[in-house]
Design a protein around this motif. Sequence first.
Motif, mmCIF file in Angstrom:
data_model
loop_
_atom_site.group_PDB
_atom_site.id
_atom_site.type_symbol
_atom_site.label_atom_id
_atom_site.label_comp_id
_atom_site.label_asym_id
_atom_site.label_seq_id
_atom_site.Cartn_x
_atom_site.Cartn_y
_atom_site.Cartn_z
ATOM 1 N N GLN A 127 1.216 -1.155 -0.013
ATOM 2 C CA GLN A 127 0.387 0.357 -0.061
ATOM 3 C C GLN A 127 0.798 1.600 0.477
ATOM 4 N N PRO A 128 0.576 2.280 -1.024
ATOM 5 C CA PRO A 128 1.375 3.640 -0.889
ATOM 6 C C PRO A 128 0.647 4.377 0.575
ATOM 7 N N ALA A 129 2.330 5.692 0.631
ATOM 8 C CA ALA A 129 2.310 5.962 1.969
ATOM 9 C C ALA A 129 2.661 7.923 1.766
ATOM 10 N N GLU A 130 3.349 7.914 0.579
ATOM 11 C CA GLU A 130 3.849 8.933 0.426
ATOM 12 C C GLU A 130 3.978 9.579 -0.897
ATOM 13 N N LEU A 131 3.344 10.457 -1.230
ATOM 14 C CA LEU A 131 3.903 10.591 -2.551
ATOM 15 C C LEU A 131 5.149 11.877 -2.372
ATOM 16 N N SER A 132 6.104 12.065 -4.011
ATOM 17 C CA SER A 132 6.997 12.527 -3.614
ATOM 18 C C SER A 132 7.379 13.525 -4.837
ATOM 19 N N ILE A 133 7.152 14.532 -5.376
ATOM 20 C CA ILE A 133 7.013 15.325 -7.178
ATOM 21 C C ILE A 133 8.716 15.826 -6.159
ATOM 22 N N PRO A 134 10.034 15.603 -6.962
ATOM 23 C CA PRO A 134 11.186 16.660 -6.208
ATOM 24 C C PRO A 134 10.934 18.216 -7.489
ATOM 25 N N SER A 135 10.760 17.591 -8.327
ATOM 26 C CA SER A 135 10.825 19.069 -9.227
ATOM 27 C C SER A 135 10.347 20.429 -9.064
ATOM 28 N N ILE A 136 9.400 19.817 -7.967
ATOM 29 C CA ILE A 136 8.241 20.721 -8.254
ATOM 30 C C ILE A 136 8.077 21.220 -6.435
ATOM 31 N N GLY A 137 8.689 20.184 -5.467
ATOM 32 C CA GLY A 137 8.394 21.196 -4.319
ATOM 33 C C GLY A 137 7.407 19.850 -3.307
ATOM 34 N N VAL A 138 6.316 18.746 -4.405
ATOM 35 C CA VAL A 138 5.960 18.203 -3.407
ATOM 36 C C VAL A 138 5.949 17.108 -2.651
ATOM 37 N N ARG A 139 6.233 17.216 -1.293
ATOM 38 C CA ARG A 139 5.717 15.755 -0.654
ATOM 39 C C ARG A 139 4.361 15.487 0.735
ATOM 40 N N SER A 140 4.171 14.720 0.407
ATOM 41 C CA SER A 140 2.421 14.567 0.825
ATOM 42 C C SER A 140 2.422 13.038 1.441
ATOM 43 N N PRO A 141 2.589 12.749 2.738
ATOM 44 C CA PRO A 141 1.281 11.463 2.692
ATOM 45 C C PRO A 141 0.203 10.956 2.185
ATOM 46 N N LEU A 142 -0.065 9.647 1.997
ATOM 47 C CA LEU A 142 -1.244 9.932 1.078
ATOM 48 C C LEU A 142 -2.113 9.213 1.527
ATOM 49 N N VAL A 143 -3.381 9.796 0.825
ATOM 50 C CA VAL A 143 -4.564 9.549 1.746
ATOM 51 C C VAL A 143 -5.557 8.391 1.566
ATOM 52 N N ASP A 144 -6.795 7.012 1.860
ATOM 53 C CA ASP A 144 -6.828 6.731 1.320
ATOM 54 C C ASP A 144 -8.348 6.893 0.918
ATOM 55 N N LEU A 145 -8.492 6.921 -0.427
ATOM 56 C CA LEU A 145 -9.769 7.906 -0.989
ATOM 57 C C LEU A 145 -11.164 6.585 -1.786
#
Length: 229
Positions: A80-98
């Motif tokens: 199961q995924p837990a965190e998203l990171s997109i270095p080029s645009i400075g995104v780092r976020s926990p992932l919540v279930d939808l």
Amino acid sequence: MAVYRSPARVPQAALPLRRITPSVLLMIVGGLIVLMTVTLTTVERPSGQAHGSAADAPVGAPGAPLSPQPGRGGSDSPAQPAELSIPSIGVRSPLVDLARQSDGALPAPTDYQRAGWYAGGPMPGERGGPPAVIVGHVDSDTGPAVFYRLRDLAVGSEVQVRDIAGSVLTFQVYRIEEYAKNTFPADAVYARSDRAELRLITCTGTFDRRAGSYRDNLVAYAALAGGGS
């Protein structure tokens, strides 16, 4: 945005109390009610200023169905995924279930600063089925939200998803598109693939003040580029 304008004061000497009759009193009360009504004004959204609402969610949405019915992929079963990171645009976020709403649409997270993944569909990294789907708000009434800079993604940008076991899957963006929400091409966006695919979705385009949301969605298409780390 609502702007309250204070009513003009009624001069005390304009209507001496000793001359007020019941009919005049009724007119005064009616006038005060009108004067105290909140006046709504349209405020233009300055360039770069965030503006949104709870209804301003993406995926297929809000409002666009997750169709065809995304289900689990075929061959791989990542954690199961837990965190998203997109270095080029400075995104780092926990992932919540939808989860889907009753109308089939996928809402964005209630927290504007967090991204969420469609837990009823494939996990990021699964192959042989529809893509995994991650969504987030573009902004809110208070400022930019988690996917505010998703529009700055470029073909070739890396998207990293860390799972609950600590492994990291790296996806590479290969296509970026904008679609009107009322003609969102769900069949194409969520098409099955032999590859492990990922879709990042947020709102974009013109802000519809009457509806309280943006008219378009931005979709970033990405495919698995590397293994775990």
